[in-house]
Design a protein around this motif. Structure first.
Motif, mmCIF file in Angstrom:
data_model
loop_
_atom_site.group_PDB
_atom_site.id
_atom_site.type_symbol
_atom_site.label_atom_id
_atom_site.label_comp_id
_atom_site.label_asym_id
_atom_site.label_seq_id
_atom_site.Cartn_x
_atom_site.Cartn_y
_atom_site.Cartn_z
ATOM 1 N N ARG A 1 0.832 -1.212 0.000
ATOM 2 C CA ARG A 1 0.000 0.000 0.000
ATOM 3 C C ARG A 1 0.862 1.256 0.000
ATOM 4 O O ARG A 1 0.577 2.212 -0.729
ATOM 5 C CB ARG A 1 -0.923 -0.010 1.225
ATOM 6 N N GLU B 1 -4.325 1.327 -6.268
ATOM 7 C CA GLU B 1 -4.132 2.082 -5.029
ATOM 8 C C GLU B 1 -5.420 2.126 -4.211
ATOM 9 O O GLU B 1 -5.388 2.013 -2.981
ATOM 10 C CB GLU B 1 -3.658 3.496 -5.353
ATOM 11 N N ARG B 2 -6.549 2.281 -4.882
ATOM 12 C CA ARG B 2 -7.823 2.282 -4.157
ATOM 13 C C ARG B 2 -8.084 0.936 -3.504
ATOM 14 O O ARG B 2 -8.542 0.867 -2.356
ATOM 15 C CB ARG B 2 -8.974 2.619 -5.112
ATOM 16 N N ARG B 3 -7.757 -0.137 -4.214
ATOM 17 C CA ARG B 3 -7.972 -1.473 -3.654
ATOM 18 C C ARG B 3 -7.047 -1.713 -2.459
ATOM 19 O O ARG B 3 -7.459 -2.287 -1.448
ATOM 20 C CB ARG B 3 -7.736 -2.530 -4.728
ATOM 21 N N PHE C 1 -6.759 2.367 -9.673
ATOM 22 C CA PHE C 1 -7.634 1.337 -9.089
ATOM 23 C C PHE C 1 -6.860 0.416 -8.148
ATOM 24 O O PHE C 1 -7.405 -0.044 -7.136
ATOM 25 C CB PHE C 1 -8.309 0.539 -10.203
ATOM 26 N N ALA D 1 -5.890 0.429 -0.462
ATOM 27 C CA ALA D 1 -6.223 1.308 0.655
ATOM 28 C C ALA D 1 -7.550 0.943 1.324
ATOM 29 O O ALA D 1 -7.975 1.655 2.237
ATOM 30 C CB ALA D 1 -6.259 2.765 0.159
ATOM 31 N N ARG D 2 -8.197 -0.130 0.875
ATOM 32 C CA ARG D 2 -9.456 -0.514 1.499
ATOM 33 C C ARG D 2 -9.265 -0.810 2.987
ATOM 34 O O ARG D 2 -8.354 -1.527 3.371
ATOM 35 C CB ARG D 2 -10.039 -1.745 0.817
ATOM 36 N N GLY D 3 -10.130 -0.245 3.821
ATOM 37 C CA GLY D 3 -10.058 -0.469 5.263
ATOM 38 C C GLY D 3 -9.025 0.378 5.957
ATOM 39 O O GLY D 3 -8.858 0.289 7.185
#
Length: 231
Positions: free
Chosen positions: A151, A219-221, A217, A223-225
């Motif tokens: 991440r 990076e967004r995945r 996408f 960064a989940r949680g």
């Protein structure tokens, strides 16, 4: 307004596909080398620290173009001797393989520093918590360190991949038929350098936009949680 490529359109598209293949293969190799280099540099073992530091310093200190030439021409005799030893006549290192090795080697050297910074950014308390729970060092690495490291490292790796995508043009000097190679052939035949180099620039820009979208996408995945400070 249409651009007349004098029949070189399919060749340029084939070169674009070759560029993507070269970049992705070099990326995979570079990620492995970068991760190994970072683990070596952050290891408490002094010889491993020296090995990782030597790799990143040596590779980053030499231009990528020179690595392409050194690996392609410097391994000719070695591969020929290997072919003779294995009774395989005509064994040689292809331009594609040399490009993958050279670009992967360079990407890995820079990725080593990105991964190293990401590992050092993880609080030591996370490792201590894993040890307190009775986890082995291998499980701490795979379950605690690596997920957080990805991440943190993704933005830097994304920038390196953009550079890698453009550095694939360097492999045209050893004859690999990627975008720049086909563009140069088109210029030689048609004597229209602006047209073909502009089309090549548009192709590289399109690949960069696609890569940037993919990184967004990813990076967004990753960064989940994760809740940023102040949110």
């Amino acid at each position: 307004m249409t651009i007349d490529l004098h029949g070189f359109g399919p060749a340029l598209l084939a070169g674009m596909l070759m560029t993507v293949k070269l970049a992705l293969c070099a990326l995979l190799l570079g990620l492995v080398l970068g991760l190994l280099g970072a683990l070596a540099k952050t290891s408490p073992n002094k010889p491993l620290q020296w090995l990782g530091g030597t790799y990143s310093t040596l590779v980053r200190g030499v231009p990528e173009l020179l690595w392409v030439l050194l690996i392609y021409f410097g391994t000719v005799n070695l591969v020929n001797r290997l072919g003779e030893a294995l009774n395989i006549p005509g064994l040689e290192l292809s331009a594609f393989a040399a490009g993958v090795i050279a670009l992967g080697l360079c990407f890995g050297a820079y990725a080593t520093e990105v991964f190293r910074g990401a590992i050092l950014a993880i609080p030591k308390g996370h490792r201590e918590a894993g040890l307190a729970l009775g986890l082995s060092r291998g499980r701490i690495l795979s379950r605690i360190i690596l997920p957080q490291m990805w991440r943190i490292a993704l933005p830097g790796l994304g920038n390196l991949f953009m550079i890698l995508m453009k550095d694939t043009a360097l492999v045209s000097v050893i004859g690999l038929e990627e975008i720049m190679r086909h563009a140069q052939i088109g210029v030689t035949v048609t004597k229209q350098p602006f047209t073909f180099y502009m089309v090549a620039a548009i192709m590289y820009l399109a690949l960069t936009v696609i890569a940037m979208t993919g990184m967004y996408f990813l990076e967004r995945r990753a960064a989940r949680g994760f809740v940023r400070a102040g949110e």
